[in-house]
Motif scaffolding. Structure first.
Motif, PDB file in Angstrom:
ATOM      1  N   GLY A 335       0.808  -1.218   0.000  1.00 34.01           N
ATOM      2  CA  GLY A 335       0.000   0.000   0.000  1.00 34.01           C
ATOM      3  C   GLY A 335       0.836   1.261   0.000  1.00 34.01           C
ATOM      4  O   GLY A 335       0.329   2.350  -0.313  1.00 34.01           O
ATOM      5  N   LEU A 336       2.119   1.123   0.320  1.00 28.14           N
ATOM      6  CA  LEU A 336       3.018   2.280   0.348  1.00 28.14           C
ATOM      7  C   LEU A 336       3.864   2.397  -0.912  1.00 28.14           C
ATOM      8  O   LEU A 336       4.074   3.502  -1.430  1.00 28.14           O
ATOM      9  N   PHE A 337       4.357   1.249  -1.421  1.00 21.54           N
ATOM     10  CA  PHE A 337       5.376   1.284  -2.468  1.00 21.54           C
ATOM     11  C   PHE A 337       4.925   0.690  -3.802  1.00 21.54           C
ATOM     12  O   PHE A 337       5.734   0.596  -4.727  1.00 21.54           O
ATOM     13  N   ASN A 338       3.675   0.270  -3.908  1.00 23.11           N
ATOM     14  CA  ASN A 338       3.161  -0.211  -5.186  1.00 23.11           C
ATOM     15  C   ASN A 338       3.318   0.904  -6.218  1.00 23.11           C
ATOM     16  O   ASN A 338       2.841   2.024  -6.014  1.00 23.11           O
ATOM     17  N   VAL A 339       4.006   0.610  -7.327  1.00 20.91           N
ATOM     18  CA  VAL A 339       4.339   1.661  -8.291  1.00 20.91           C
ATOM     19  C   VAL A 339       3.108   2.227  -8.998  1.00 20.91           C
ATOM     20  O   VAL A 339       3.195   3.296  -9.636  1.00 20.91           O
ATOM     21  N   GLU A 340       1.987   1.552  -8.889  1.00 17.61           N
ATOM     22  CA  GLU A 340       0.774   2.041  -9.546  1.00 17.61           C
ATOM     23  C   GLU A 340      -0.224   2.637  -8.565  1.00 17.61           C
ATOM     24  O   GLU A 340      -0.939   3.590  -8.902  1.00 17.61           O
ATOM     25  N   SER A 341      -0.299   2.104  -7.343  1.00 16.89           N
ATOM     26  CA  SER A 341      -1.345   2.555  -6.422  1.00 16.89           C
ATOM     27  C   SER A 341      -0.853   2.824  -5.005  1.00 16.89           C
ATOM     28  O   SER A 341      -1.662   3.048  -4.105  1.00 16.89           O
ATOM     29  N   GLY A 342       0.467   2.819  -4.788  1.00 16.76           N
ATOM     30  CA  GLY A 342       1.007   3.041  -3.454  1.00 16.76           C
ATOM     31  C   GLY A 342       0.928   4.492  -3.026  1.00 16.76           C
ATOM     32  O   GLY A 342       0.933   5.414  -3.851  1.00 16.76           O
ATOM     33  N   VAL A 343       0.879   4.702  -1.717  1.00 14.56           N
ATOM     34  CA  VAL A 343       0.795   6.057  -1.158  1.00 14.56           C
ATOM     35  C   VAL A 343       1.944   6.936  -1.646  1.00 14.56           C
ATOM     36  O   VAL A 343       1.743   8.094  -2.037  1.00 14.56           O
ATOM     37  N   PHE A 344       3.175   6.392  -1.638  1.00 12.40           N
ATOM     38  CA  PHE A 344       4.335   7.185  -2.013  1.00 12.40           C
ATOM     39  C   PHE A 344       4.502   7.345  -3.520  1.00 12.40           C
ATOM     40  O   PHE A 344       5.436   7.997  -3.980  1.00 12.40           O
TER      41      PHE A 344
END
Length: 558
Positions: A335-344
């Protein structure tokens, strides 16, 4: 899926199966030798019991096309009734089976050295038949409710490692600690934590490398393309970066914290990094994998020490820290580092919320199932081995083997049959002639026992030779003085007393003055540092030479 990728899918399944060997080696190395056979047997039976249970019930609950409300499948037994049916890809059965065995075997390490083997077999059957298949269906069956929400767990950080880690924690709590792990006062409060080192870091390291190797199949087998985001090359890259960075982090962290880099904890760190990258290996880039590895390298140390030193839960191999803590971290990190849907990466918090919901639900389901399972096993069958079995070793009393290392037992070998000519007794009057020295009935005898560093033996032997002392008995021993040896830690717990390797030299003298022996020894052994050793002098009543029957002064002569 093309035939080429179907073949890779099956190769990946074979790599995951080989991970059973890795788990067996890690758990065996991190526990005591008297339970090695028991650990190996449990890892073997996780797969062998899990196969029929998953075949009869689990696979249908997980992957059936008749899936009810996104929650559970109907066990339709198509593996038996429609094995050659059109469109049936039974590679899916093989792949999910080896994943199921992995979830089951994680628990073995946390419950090691004190669990009844029969009770463990019952647990293994239940988790393979019901617990794992139902929640894994939520994650990987196209009709699963978590799939519909967009939950990401590419290779099983939540579905496998969080499940196995949760079961490991509950099992360890139900069992209680190993005998001697904790010291208690009269009120039952823990006053001291004892380290119980594993018997072979070599086996532990071998198992770690096997697991890392197998993990490329674990994470990469589901890939259906070579390049791009989610491709096999990207998955291999992230699966390499995260554990490597985790190891570096743990090495530095324990070095700064304890003064020395911790070997066993660093081995655990590689597995922690692999677990943490498992759910996100196809959705994060190299930077995200690096950050995931750094955090997992710290988490594994903090959690191992917290559950041992603060919660006083005995987990011999760190299964809870590696699989549960880092399974949760890895799942949430998508949820933080997903390149498509992550927070960051500009994706907002919605995907992070889905990850939290999925992880919470899976852990809650496993917790409820394992509480029921272990409660019933404990009440109806018994969960913990007897005190005698635990002290003597499960290998001996549960499996009937004296040792898994029988070839290394230093015990006298009793041979049957007639003695050889070299062993046969001969009359005393025909023994090798002895030139007897003149009798000295007034001679006194002294034993000089010298305990010192092993590195000083050659110098000591030369010094004794120079003063005509040629007979000595030499033993490798372990010991410590008032300093209690070097202060060392094992997995963050200070060792009670570290016994240092020493050399013990026993010399009996009569003709050579005992004062001369002591003086010569002191001259060569002295360095001025702690650990130079000690010299003990004893009176000896008599000396008897077995071959000739000579006694006293004559028995000491050549």
């Amino acid at each position: 899926m093309s035939e080429v990728w179907s073949v890779w899918f099956l190769i990946g399944a074979a790599l995951v199966f080989f991970m059973q060997c890795g788990f067996a080696m890690v758990e065996t190395g991190f526990t005591r030798a008297k339970n090695a056979g028991n650990i190996i047997m449990k890892n073997l039976m996780d797969f062998c019991i899990g196969t029929p249970m998953f075949m009869l019930l689990g696979f249908g609950l997980m992957m059936s096309e008749n899936y009810f409300f996104g929650l559970i499948g109907k066990p339709d037994m198509q593996l038996f009734t429609n094995f050659a049916g059109e469109g049936k890809d039974w590679s899916s059965f093989v792949f999910n089976l080896v994943f199921c065995a992995t979830a089951a075997t994680i628990v073995s390490g946390s419950m090691a050295e004190r669990t009844k083997f029969s009770a463990y077999c019952i647990y293994s059957a239940i988790i393979s038949a019901v617990v794992y298949p139902i929640e894994a269906g939520w994650v990987w069956n196209p009709q699963g409710w978590l799939v519909g929400l967009g939950f990401v767990d590419f290779a099983g950080g939540a579905a496998i490692h969080s499940v196995g880690g949760t079961a490991a924690l509950i099992g360890a709590i139900f069992l209680g600690p190993r005998i001697g792990k904790y010291e208690y006062d009269k009120s039952g409060k823990v006053t001291k934590v004892h380290a119980i080192p594993g018997h072979s870091l070599t086996l532990g390291a071998l198992g770690t490398f096997i697991l890392w190797f197998g993990w490329y199949g674990f994470n990469g087998a589901a890939c259906t393309q070579l390049l791009g985001v989610g491709g096999l090359a990207a998955v291999f890259t992230t699966t390499t970066i995260a554990p490597a960075v985790a190891c570096c982090t743990t090495m530095i962290f324990t070095w700064l914290k304890n003064g020395k880099p911790d070997v066993s904890m660093t081995l655990n760190a590689s597995l922690a990094g692999l677990v943490a990258i498992t759910p996100t290996c196809a959705t994060v880039d190299a930077l995200g994998a690096s950050i995931i590895g750094i955090v997992s390298g710290i988490i594994v140390v903090v959690v191992v020490e917290f559950i041992d030193l603060k919660l006083h839960i005995d987990d011999p191999v760190g299964a809870v820290a590696v699989h549960l803590a880092n399974g949760i971290w890895g799942t949430l990190s998508d949820g933080l580092f997903n390149v498509e849907s992550g927070v960051f990466y500009g994706g907002g918090v919605k995907h992070l919320g889905v990850q939290c919901l999925g992880e919470f639900t899976i852990v809650a389901w496993t917790t409820i199932c394992m509480l029921i399972t272990f409660t019933l096993i404990k009440k109806l069958h018994g969960l913990r081995a007897s005190r005698e079995e635990e002290i003597i070793g499960l290998d001996k009393l549960e499996h009937g083997i004296d040792s898994s290392y029988a070839g290394f037992i230093m015990a006298p070998q009793v041979l049957g049959g007639e003695s050889t000519s070299q062993e046969a007794k001969i009359p005393v009057d025909k023994a090798v002639p002895v030139a007897k020295a003149s009798s000295r009935p007034d001679a006194k005898f002294h034993m000089v026992t010298i305990i010192t560093r092993q590195s000083k033996f050659d110098e000591l032997k030369a010094a004794m030779n120079d003063i005509n002392v040629t007979g000595m008995t030499v033993t490798n021993v372990l010991g410590c003085g008032q300093q209690h040896g070097n202060v060392q830690k094992y997995r963050g717990v200070e060792m009670d007393m570290t016994l240092l390797p020493k050399i013990k030299v026993d010399i009996v003298v009569s003709e050579v003055p005992v004062e001369l022996v002591v003086t010569a020894a002191k001259e060569v052994l002295y360095t001025g540092h702690i650990g130079d050793g000690k010299i003990f002098v004893y009176d000896v009543q008599n000396v008897v030479k077995v071959r000739t029957g000579e006694e006293g002064y004559e028995a000491l002569q050549d």
